[in-house]
Design a protein around this motif. Structure first.
Motif, PDB file in Angstrom:
ATOM      1  N   GLY A  90     -18.024 -10.322 -17.676  1.00  0.00           N
ATOM      2  CA  GLY A  90     -17.048  -9.493 -17.269  1.00  0.00           C
ATOM      3  C   GLY A  90     -17.718  -8.546 -16.004  1.00  0.00           C
ATOM      4  O   GLY A  90     -17.013  -8.339 -15.059  1.00  0.00           O
ATOM      5  N   VAL A  91     -18.821  -7.876 -16.488  1.00  0.00           N
ATOM      6  CA  VAL A  91     -19.633  -7.268 -15.393  1.00  0.00           C
ATOM      7  C   VAL A  91     -19.875  -8.095 -14.399  1.00  0.00           C
ATOM      8  O   VAL A  91     -19.530  -7.529 -13.158  1.00  0.00           O
ATOM      9  N   ILE A  92     -20.355  -9.245 -14.190  1.00  0.00           N
ATOM     10  CA  ILE A  92     -20.615 -10.146 -13.070  1.00  0.00           C
ATOM     11  C   ILE A  92     -19.278 -10.381 -12.301  1.00  0.00           C
ATOM     12  O   ILE A  92     -19.634 -10.342 -11.089  1.00  0.00           O
ATOM     13  N   LEU A  93     -18.325 -10.684 -12.942  1.00  0.00           N
ATOM     14  CA  LEU A  93     -17.107 -10.913 -12.012  1.00  0.00           C
ATOM     15  C   LEU A  93     -16.527  -9.624 -11.560  1.00  0.00           C
ATOM     16  O   LEU A  93     -16.127  -9.686 -10.609  1.00  0.00           O
ATOM     17  N   ASN A  94     -16.484  -8.686 -12.091  1.00  0.00           N
ATOM     18  CA  ASN A  94     -16.379  -7.214 -11.454  1.00  0.00           C
ATOM     19  C   ASN A  94     -17.375  -6.886 -10.156  1.00  0.00           C
ATOM     20  O   ASN A  94     -16.940  -6.320  -9.257  1.00  0.00           O
ATOM     21  N   LEU A  95     -18.435  -7.167 -10.518  1.00  0.00           N
ATOM     22  CA  LEU A  95     -19.431  -7.072  -9.464  1.00  0.00           C
ATOM     23  C   LEU A  95     -19.262  -7.856  -8.028  1.00  0.00           C
ATOM     24  O   LEU A  95     -19.397  -7.536  -7.025  1.00  0.00           O
ATOM     25  N   MET A  96     -18.699  -9.306  -8.549  1.00  0.00           N
ATOM     26  CA  MET A  96     -18.476 -10.237  -7.412  1.00  0.00           C
ATOM     27  C   MET A  96     -17.227  -9.884  -6.850  1.00  0.00           C
ATOM     28  O   MET A  96     -17.157  -9.719  -5.509  1.00  0.00           O
ATOM     29  N   ARG A  97     -16.349  -9.347  -7.379  1.00  0.00           N
ATOM     30  CA  ARG A  97     -14.918  -8.795  -6.837  1.00  0.00           C
ATOM     31  C   ARG A  97     -15.355  -7.617  -6.144  1.00  0.00           C
ATOM     32  O   ARG A  97     -14.607  -7.296  -4.781  1.00  0.00           O
ATOM     33  N   ALA A  98     -16.246  -6.684  -6.254  1.00  0.00           N
ATOM     34  CA  ALA A  98     -16.512  -5.376  -5.688  1.00  0.00           C
ATOM     35  C   ALA A  98     -17.193  -5.913  -4.262  1.00  0.00           C
ATOM     36  O   ALA A  98     -16.988  -5.295  -3.430  1.00  0.00           O
ATOM     37  N   GLY A  99     -18.113  -7.058  -4.463  1.00  0.00           N
ATOM     38  CA  GLY A  99     -18.987  -7.369  -3.284  1.00  0.00           C
ATOM     39  C   GLY A  99     -17.726  -7.854  -2.194  1.00  0.00           C
ATOM     40  O   GLY A  99     -17.810  -7.707  -0.976  1.00  0.00           O
ATOM     41  N   LYS A 100     -16.737  -8.739  -2.639  1.00  0.00           N
ATOM     42  CA  LYS A 100     -15.737  -9.315  -1.807  1.00  0.00           C
ATOM     43  C   LYS A 100     -15.079  -8.405  -1.245  1.00  0.00           C
ATOM     44  O   LYS A 100     -14.740  -8.398  -0.062  1.00  0.00           O
ATOM     45  N   LEU A 101     -14.660  -7.290  -1.974  1.00  0.00           N
ATOM     46  CA  LEU A 101     -13.918  -6.353  -1.185  1.00  0.00           C
ATOM     47  C   LEU A 101     -14.759  -5.348  -0.293  1.00  0.00           C
ATOM     48  O   LEU A 101     -14.330  -5.128   0.770  1.00  0.00           O
ATOM     49  N   LEU A 102     -16.235  -5.145  -0.634  1.00  0.00           N
ATOM     50  CA  LEU A 102     -16.749  -4.580   0.475  1.00  0.00           C
ATOM     51  C   LEU A 102     -17.106  -5.391   1.971  1.00  0.00           C
ATOM     52  O   LEU A 102     -16.943  -4.951   2.807  1.00  0.00           O
ATOM     53  N   LEU A 103     -16.902  -6.652   1.565  1.00  0.00           N
ATOM     54  CA  LEU A 103     -17.189  -7.661   2.545  1.00  0.00           C
ATOM     55  C   LEU A 103     -16.107  -7.660   3.433  1.00  0.00           C
ATOM     56  O   LEU A 103     -15.866  -7.787   4.900  1.00  0.00           O
ATOM     57  N   ALA A 104     -14.991  -7.596   2.712  1.00  0.00           N
ATOM     58  CA  ALA A 104     -13.494  -8.018   3.302  1.00  0.00           C
ATOM     59  C   ALA A 104     -13.004  -6.621   4.302  1.00  0.00           C
ATOM     60  O   ALA A 104     -12.201  -6.725   4.855  1.00  0.00           O
ATOM     61  N   GLY A 105     -13.468  -5.519   3.471  1.00  0.00           N
ATOM     62  CA  GLY A 105     -12.755  -4.424   4.265  1.00  0.00           C
ATOM     63  C   GLY A 105     -13.806  -3.207   4.753  1.00  0.00           C
ATOM     64  O   GLY A 105     -13.661  -2.653   5.525  1.00  0.00           O
TER      65      GLY A 105
END
Length: 105
Positions: A90-105
């Protein structure tokens, strides 16, 4: 972040569905490892000459109790290991989601 939030992360639903199977596999592995050497002292005491019949009977009655204790220890270990793995994923998935949000926006 709370455990519930980690387990509710996007992408965790299939992993949570597989978690009981993982727990059973881990319980089987831990139970086999604990049972392999968990009875050596009792069998040695039971088969060694010099022990009285009462001591051998007490040893024989201890074997089922020892089996239950080892199975319970394996179940606790498997449950906690499964929960720990789910939280880490869950922590890894949240970090990956946060990384995608940083890269996208």
């Amino acid at each position: 972040m709370e455990v519930i939030e980690l387990l509710d992360a996007p992408g965790m639903a299939p992993l949570v569905k597989v978690a009981p199977l993982l727990a059973v596999v881990l319980w089987s592995l831990l139970a086999a490892l604990l049972w392999r050497d968990g009875f050596n002292d009792l069998f040695e005491r039971f088969t060694r000459p010099g022990w009285t019949l009462l001591q051998r009977l007490a040893t024989l009655l201890m074997i089922p109790l020892r089996g239950l204790m080892l199975a319970a220890a394996a179940a606790i270990g498997a449950g906690l290991t499964t929960l720990g793995l789910l939280i880490n994923i869950g922590v890894i998935l949240n970090l990956m989601r946060a990384g995608k949000l940083l890269l996208a926006g």
